[in-house]
Write an enzyme that holds these catalytic residues in place. Structure first.
Site, PDB file in Angstrom:
ATOM      1  CE  LYS A  78      -3.858   2.023   2.622  1.00 39.52           C
ATOM      2  NZ  LYS A  78      -4.768   1.830   3.782  1.00 39.52           N
ATOM      3  CB  SER A 153      -7.320   4.538   2.944  1.00 40.81           C
ATOM      4  OG  SER A 153      -6.693   3.708   3.924  1.00 40.81           O
ATOM      5  CB  SER A 177      -8.591   1.821   5.562  1.00 45.61           C
ATOM      6  OG  SER A 177      -8.927   3.158   5.816  1.00 45.61           O
TER       7      SER A 177
END
Length: 476
Positions: A78, A153, A177
């Site tokens: 990520k 996210s 997220s």
């Protein structure tokens, strides 16, 4: 039998790699070709590290040591996780060309587990929102409908897994997220207990909210990645926190997912502490997903009991304070803040203006709320809720200029996730339902502290009955 590598699950690929029926470079090249061809439409990756991935794959192919728990499997970081020598933007123009000299612990842990990183998956600016639309890259789009956002996210990670650009992917979850994008993209997403994953424990962050965890197509693959994220790496200390069960051995969670055994007491609720702050409306698809999970669990012999949360009107304002305070330390000043998005600037300034007394009071409020939730959930082995209140939102749906409206929209979409982070509990979203148009909707199971094995066992039982591992976005 699937004929293409990306149609195989991560565990299936691992077994082929171990038997030398699949080469690491062969698998990596397959995924790199798909990323090159499909990522422009999907927005899953911010950065792709083609040569580094191939070099790593060739090194693994030439090695005789295949004992690492995730040996040879492709992943991606990520874009909040630093990897030495790889551009790391944090989803922000402020770091658009930043190349760190050192790697974060999670990247090192995944390397030690034997994985091959293919690059950086998309995230919103500093991971602050539950949708993945930033100014540094195109939005992450739901592979089931490109007009819809992937959530956030960890939106890029979820898109990559759903579209077959990765077999599974690590994400992070500070208020939903992992679970939000996993639910939007028809995947399994697991938020571990606070303190479980050493490289993303939540213990060193404000209010202990963000933790690292897996996103995968199946429960077994999620368990495999979770094991790899916490496995012993040589002689280094496994863990610095006390939550880790002392009897943990590598492969514990994979075993729980493979066996999928047990009968449990399940609480079911559609209440949320946010309903005292603003109106929460459940889309029929959300109630349908909850009903599918509830009725299937009952048919499998689990005890199912509906209940409501005790009112907690203090929760919403306290969480909002923490969200703003978390942005107060962003490394921007008068000369650089123009590079931040309007919402981020608003959050940063509101956070910096907070009196210390207000922040202390918010932390104390959330600590009391944590104890209350753990107490209320104690009579159940797991609690079932919708994952999302609404179907995946269209790209551009969120107000990226006005902070108050944006915050309300995020609560409106995902009112069932953030309070689990505050309570430090494990939770898993499962892709139990599809709308008439084929859009995924998930249901969430919340466990007791350290109760990941129970969640994985329940998830495995639901997956055997509902068989979502066979469902893929048709165009990808």
């Amino acid at each position: 039998m699937p004929t293409q590598i990306h149609e195989l699950g991560a565990l299936q690929q691992y077994r082929l790699l171990q038997r030398r029926e699949l080469g690491v470079l062969e698998a990596v090249d397959h995924y790199l070709e798909r990323i090159e061809r499909l990522n422009p439409s999907l927005g899953a990756f911010h950065t792709v590290t083609v040569e580094a991935a191939r070099e790593r794959a060739r090194m693994l192919d030439s090695s005789d040591d295949r004992t690492a728990l995730l040996w040879g499997l492709a992943v991606a970081d990520k874009d909040l996780v630093r990897r030495a020598g790889v551009r790391t933007t944090f989803g922000s123009r402020l770091f658009e060309q930043f190349v760190p000299e050192e790697s974060d612990e999670l990247a090192l842990q995944l390397d030690a587990a034997g994985t091959v990183s293919l690059g950086k998956t998309a995230t919103p600016e500093f991971g602050l929102t539950g949708y993945t639309e930033s100014s540094v890259a195109p939005p992450a789009r739901d592979p089931y409908d490109l007009a819809l956002g992937a959530g956030g996210s960890s939106g890029g990670a979820a898109v990559a897994v759903a579209a077959g650009l990765l077999p599974f992917a690590p994400g992070s979850d500070g208020g939903g997220s992992i679970r939000i994008p996993a639910a939007a993209c028809g995947l399994v997403g697991l938020k571990p207990s606070r303190g479980l994953v050493p490289a993303g424990s939540g213990q060193d962050s404000l209010a202990g909210l963000p933790v690292a965890g897996p996103i995968a197509r199946t429960v077994v693959d999620a368990a495999l990645l979770l094991d790899g994220m916490i496995a012993r790496t040589g002689d280094r200390i496994r863990h610095t926190h006390t939550l880790r069960p002392p009897a943990y051995d590598d492969g514990l969670f994979l075993g729980a997912a493979v066996r999928g055994e047990g009968r449990f007491s399940i609480g079911v609720t559609t209440s949320t502490p946010w309903e005292l702050v603003q109106e929460i409306r459940l889309d029929p698809a959300a109630t349908d997903a909850l009903a599918v999970a509830r009725d299937t669990l009952a048919s499998l012999g689990h005890g199912v009991e509906e209940f409501a949360l005790e009112p907690a009107p203090e929760y919403g304002p306290a969480f909002r304070t923490i969200w703003q305070a978390g942005a107060s330390t962003l490394p921007a000043d008068d000369s650089t803040e123009h590079l931040l998005e309007p919402l981020t600037r608003w959050l940063m300034h509101r956070g910096r203006a907070l009196p210390a007394s207000e922040l202390v009071a918010a932390l104390a409020t959330l600590s009391r709320f944590e104890r209350s939730i753990v107490r209320q959930f104690d009579r159940f082995d797991a609690v079932l809720t919708p994952t999302l209140a609404l179907t995946p939102r269209p790209v551009g749906w969120y107000d990226r200029e006005e902070g108050e409206r944006n915050f309300a929209q995020q609560v409106e979409y995902a009112p069932f996730t953030s309070y689990v982070n505050v309570a430090g509990l494990p939770a898993i979203t499962l892709p139990v339902h599809r709308t008439e148009g084929g859009i995924p909707m998930g249901a969430q199971l919340i466990g007791r502290p350290g109760g990941e094995a129970t969640l994985l066992a329940l998830g495995a039982q639901l997956e055997r009955r509902l068989r979502w591992g066979r469902i893929h976005p048709p165009q990808w």
